[in-house]
Design an enzyme around this catalytic site. Sequence first.
Site, mmCIF file in Angstrom:
data_model
loop_
_atom_site.group_PDB
_atom_site.id
_atom_site.type_symbol
_atom_site.label_atom_id
_atom_site.label_comp_id
_atom_site.label_asym_id
_atom_site.label_seq_id
_atom_site.Cartn_x
_atom_site.Cartn_y
_atom_site.Cartn_z
ATOM 1 N N ARG A 126 0.917 -1.254 0.127
ATOM 2 C CA ARG A 126 -0.068 0.209 0.094
ATOM 3 C C ARG A 126 0.870 1.282 -0.104
ATOM 4 O O ARG A 126 0.485 2.268 0.829
ATOM 5 C CB ARG A 126 -1.028 -0.023 1.258
ATOM 6 C CG ARG A 126 -1.622 -1.377 1.595
ATOM 7 C CD ARG A 126 -2.548 -1.696 0.339
ATOM 8 N NE ARG A 126 -3.190 -2.998 0.486
ATOM 9 C CZ ARG A 126 -3.838 -3.765 -0.217
ATOM 10 N NH1 ARG A 126 -3.912 -3.186 -1.408
ATOM 11 N NH2 ARG A 126 -4.320 -5.076 -0.019
ATOM 12 N N GLU A 177 -5.400 -12.222 8.440
ATOM 13 C CA GLU A 177 -5.394 -11.992 7.278
ATOM 14 C C GLU A 177 -4.227 -12.870 6.726
ATOM 15 O O GLU A 177 -3.108 -12.720 6.133
ATOM 16 C CB GLU A 177 -4.969 -10.742 6.880
ATOM 17 C CG GLU A 177 -6.149 -9.770 6.939
ATOM 18 C CD GLU A 177 -5.962 -8.089 6.287
ATOM 19 O OE1 GLU A 177 -4.756 -7.904 6.005
ATOM 20 O OE2 GLU A 177 -6.947 -7.709 5.920
ATOM 21 N N ARG A 183 -1.688 -5.466 17.402
ATOM 22 C CA ARG A 183 -2.607 -4.945 16.805
ATOM 23 C C ARG A 183 -4.172 -5.379 17.003
ATOM 24 O O ARG A 183 -4.264 -6.550 17.120
ATOM 25 C CB ARG A 183 -2.496 -4.843 15.247
ATOM 26 C CG ARG A 183 -1.448 -3.983 14.835
ATOM 27 C CD ARG A 183 -1.059 -4.154 13.421
ATOM 28 N NE ARG A 183 -1.569 -3.361 12.671
ATOM 29 C CZ ARG A 183 -2.232 -3.473 11.501
ATOM 30 N NH1 ARG A 183 -2.242 -4.744 10.767
ATOM 31 N NH2 ARG A 183 -2.881 -2.514 10.842
ATOM 32 N N ASP A 203 -11.853 -0.976 7.974
ATOM 33 C CA ASP A 203 -10.384 -0.738 7.598
ATOM 34 C C ASP A 203 -10.319 0.489 6.698
ATOM 35 O O ASP A 203 -10.156 0.402 5.385
ATOM 36 C CB ASP A 203 -10.273 -2.053 6.543
ATOM 37 C CG ASP A 203 -8.833 -2.315 6.057
ATOM 38 O OD1 ASP A 203 -7.920 -1.707 6.653
ATOM 39 O OD2 ASP A 203 -8.298 -3.179 5.226
ATOM 40 N N GLU A 206 -4.811 4.407 1.092
ATOM 41 C CA GLU A 206 -4.992 3.252 0.598
ATOM 42 C C GLU A 206 -6.573 3.261 0.035
ATOM 43 O O GLU A 206 -6.795 2.818 -1.267
ATOM 44 C CB GLU A 206 -4.988 1.894 1.478
ATOM 45 C CG GLU A 206 -5.337 0.672 1.162
ATOM 46 C CD GLU A 206 -5.529 -0.381 2.107
ATOM 47 O OE1 GLU A 206 -5.055 -0.330 3.220
ATOM 48 O OE2 GLU A 206 -5.833 -1.508 1.947
HETATM 49 O O1 GCW Z 1 -6.233 -3.053 4.993
HETATM 50 C C1 GCW Z 1 -5.462 -4.036 5.195
HETATM 51 C C2 GCW Z 1 -4.726 -3.630 3.905
HETATM 52 C C3 GCW Z 1 -3.439 -4.769 3.921
HETATM 53 C C4 GCW Z 1 -3.038 -4.460 5.310
HETATM 54 C C5 GCW Z 1 -4.065 -4.846 6.587
HETATM 55 C C6 GCW Z 1 -3.325 -4.299 7.932
HETATM 56 C C7 GCW Z 1 -0.579 -4.737 6.002
HETATM 57 O O2 GCW Z 1 -5.457 -3.784 2.663
HETATM 58 O O3 GCW Z 1 -2.553 -4.482 3.044
HETATM 59 O O4 GCW Z 1 -1.874 -5.372 5.703
HETATM 60 O O5 GCW Z 1 -5.042 -3.747 6.173
HETATM 61 O O6 GCW Z 1 -3.894 -3.485 8.348
HETATM 62 O O7 GCW Z 1 -2.902 -5.290 8.469
#
Ligand code: GCW
Length: 879
Positions: free
Chosen positions: A192, A315, A348, A394, A422
Amino acid sequence: MRCSSVWFKSVAGLALLFALSMNAHAEDGSAAWLRYVPISHPEIYKDLPSRIVIDGDSVSDHMAGVELQRGLTSLLGRNFTLEENRPMHTVGDLWLPNNAIVVRSFEWAQHHITADRVGPPPGPESYYISWNEQPGRLFIAGEHPTGDLFAAFHLLEEVAAQQPIPRTYRSTPSAPVRWVDEWDNLNGTIERGYAGPSIFFENGHVRQVLTRAGEYARLLASVGINGCNVNNVNADLDLLTTEHLKEFARIGDVFRPWGVKLALSVDLTSPQTVGGLDTFDPLDPKVTAWWQKKVDEIYTLIPDFGGFTVKADSEGRKGPSQYGRTPADAANVLARALAPHHGVVLYRGFVYNNHLDWHDLKADRARAGVDNFASLDGKFEKNVIIQIKEGPIDFQAREPISPLFAALRHTPQAIEVQTTQEYTGQQRHMVWLPSMWKWVLDTDMRVDGRPSPVKEIVTGKTFNQPTGGFVSVVNVGMEPNWLHHPMAMANLYGYGKLAWNPDEPLEKIIDTWTRLTWGNDPQVDRTIDAMQLKSWDVYESYTGPNGMGTLTNILGYHFGPGIESAERNGWGQWFRGDKDGVGMDRTVATGTGYIGQYPKELAERYESLATCPDDLLLFFHHVPYDYKLHSGKTLVQSIYDSHYEGALAAAEYVPQWESLKDKIDPERYEKTHALFEYQAGHAIVWRDAINNWFHHISGIDDALGRVGHDPNRIEAEAMKTGGYQTVDVVPWETGSAGKAVECHDAKGCTLTTTLEKLAGTYDIAVQYFDIWRGVSTYTLSVNGAEISTWKSDDTLPPAQPDPRLDGQTSTRRTIRHVALKPGDVLELKGLPDLRLELFHGAQAAGLMGAQGLRMQPNLQEYAPVDYIEIGPDGPITPQ
Ligand code: GCW
């Protein structure tokens, strides 16, 4: 480090020269807001002494002195001298020279300047400035040497913006954690990132030359940022090898003078991937010992190391859940290892399941933060800070505030925001995000029915926490101006200012940034301030409406429109739009129950349609398209209207910027102009995609008859064509009428039409697609006379090439003030990207070498065209 005064005297003589030559440099944006261009009224500061005297032998004191000398010499056009190493180190030393700018410790100030004027030490990074014209003494004192540095930058900022020097001024940061995160990978790419490769890494290693990293730390320090996590939260698995750590120490070295602490993101599997253990179970003693040893090793190399950021169970990253352990179990192991060194863990809160069942009307990604963390409140070590994204999904153009802020009362928190855009235009659209962040920070969560704005929660005030603060993902790159769009640096600047003081008025922040970046001309400042201040609103109004999310292609690059990509998959960014209505039912009564995660007053406000704000409606409720908003409009009509208004406002940036042409240096003027032209065109792509999609799904016409009716538009596929072929655009709403044309002929193709316009002056817009790797050539002519030719060679986002014709690649060229009359023949010639290729059959025919080569269309870009639009002169092709 201390330098001898002899050395400084000789250097001082060179300073003026250096400062002047610095200003002769091209305005490529690399200086950001630290340009130190000579001000137009230096006489305001005629009493300011030209002698700078520093007491203090830390490297930050030294940098404060050097920065003051460099900045003031350049800004005021006279020579400032710098004396360090003055014999005045002891508290008892009364010596305080007149006619000097004196930098001394806060402790000294308390003893020797009237104590009630200086006050008690306000905190380790605070500073104090006092200005007394009579003896001609400007006194700067930091509680800690970084405070001196912050004070020096503050003073320089006041002078650059031609503000009066305050008689006395004290400043204290709102919270200890004011960090930036960079999502850089060791191979030099940035997740990003939209402004070139990493300034820290290349080819799996730390860069040999770290000049940019040092310059970045200086920029960060100038707005009070004190920590920088340099690698992606999706961390490289071998990050913690000794070899890499030794390299990271070099980054720590270039950060240190600026008081910026280095931090790293770590993957929780490191005990296995780096340590060779057979487990990464945080409660296994071998794992605990491994982390302890690794952390000790880090501190021998980087004594002021800031700490770790952790993304786990999210993720695709592995995490403690693999062993039935909690985030607290994992975070605490790291925290205990870091505590003796005063390091922190930023764990996080972005933990969620991205394989949700979209058929399940109770499934809800937004719930994940509270569901995963609330029960762990109070179970974390004191140096663990939960890093919470501002919204529950997000970084969308607008989301409600994450309810997790209100759910953790016994755990320090930091808010995570994104400076890298982003979901908000990837630095090709101007969006000033501090407007959004301020809205978030000021939102009162009403915990237990008492005032509890987010800014007071994250700074530890509401729940009496010893630490906490702010993190922003920035992702600067190697492009000279750091973030690509010259206007985007206002986001980084504004982030630093809000983190230091969340109560700083937005108008003041943007006005100071504008003055420092573009100069003190009142018209320039008024115009740019006004554009920036409305830009979030404008972006939101032509992208995702009413809290639906940005409506970008979430399965692709998060840039252009891609509406349905959010639906019917496991990512949980659903808005559940069908022919009858739209929006996620998150009510307690009939929906996912998410609203129940908020404190009572907020929950009641969001649960009831009568009180739910229009701009968040669809995040919380599923309503029919003809639902009446508080504004009095139906939902669908409001969507149509706001998209027309937003695209028009974006188009108006172009003439607004043009009004400043003579007052801006040509380099930055042109670059910014091109970006505003781009934004104007892309806002129309957004507007049309969203309006047409809602028109299609709802079956409800626009009361003003605009949607689906574009009288000034000539579809490419409807023009007379010489060689062009019609193709589908996917998704359909990102191309006008769902179709475009492509030219597969190496000689090029044409589109022609005979105009029936009344005689007059018009703007002609060609909507085409610009694919990253190809460079097609277009030529527009009227009656055989060429009026414009251009190449589709823009490096638009996404940073990774998108080979498709869609909402990310669709772009526009506007040719202004063209005289037209009835019967004129308009012709667009498209020449696809060509490459030299061995022609088909050449080998078989035994034709090698030159005879076998010919120009062939590049498979990447076939001079694609969507439509041509011809409208009267004006900022936007009108409807
Ligand atoms: O929004 C998402 C992004 C990912 C990112 C993730 C996060 C680094 O699309 O690219 O990964 O959040 O914040 O961990």
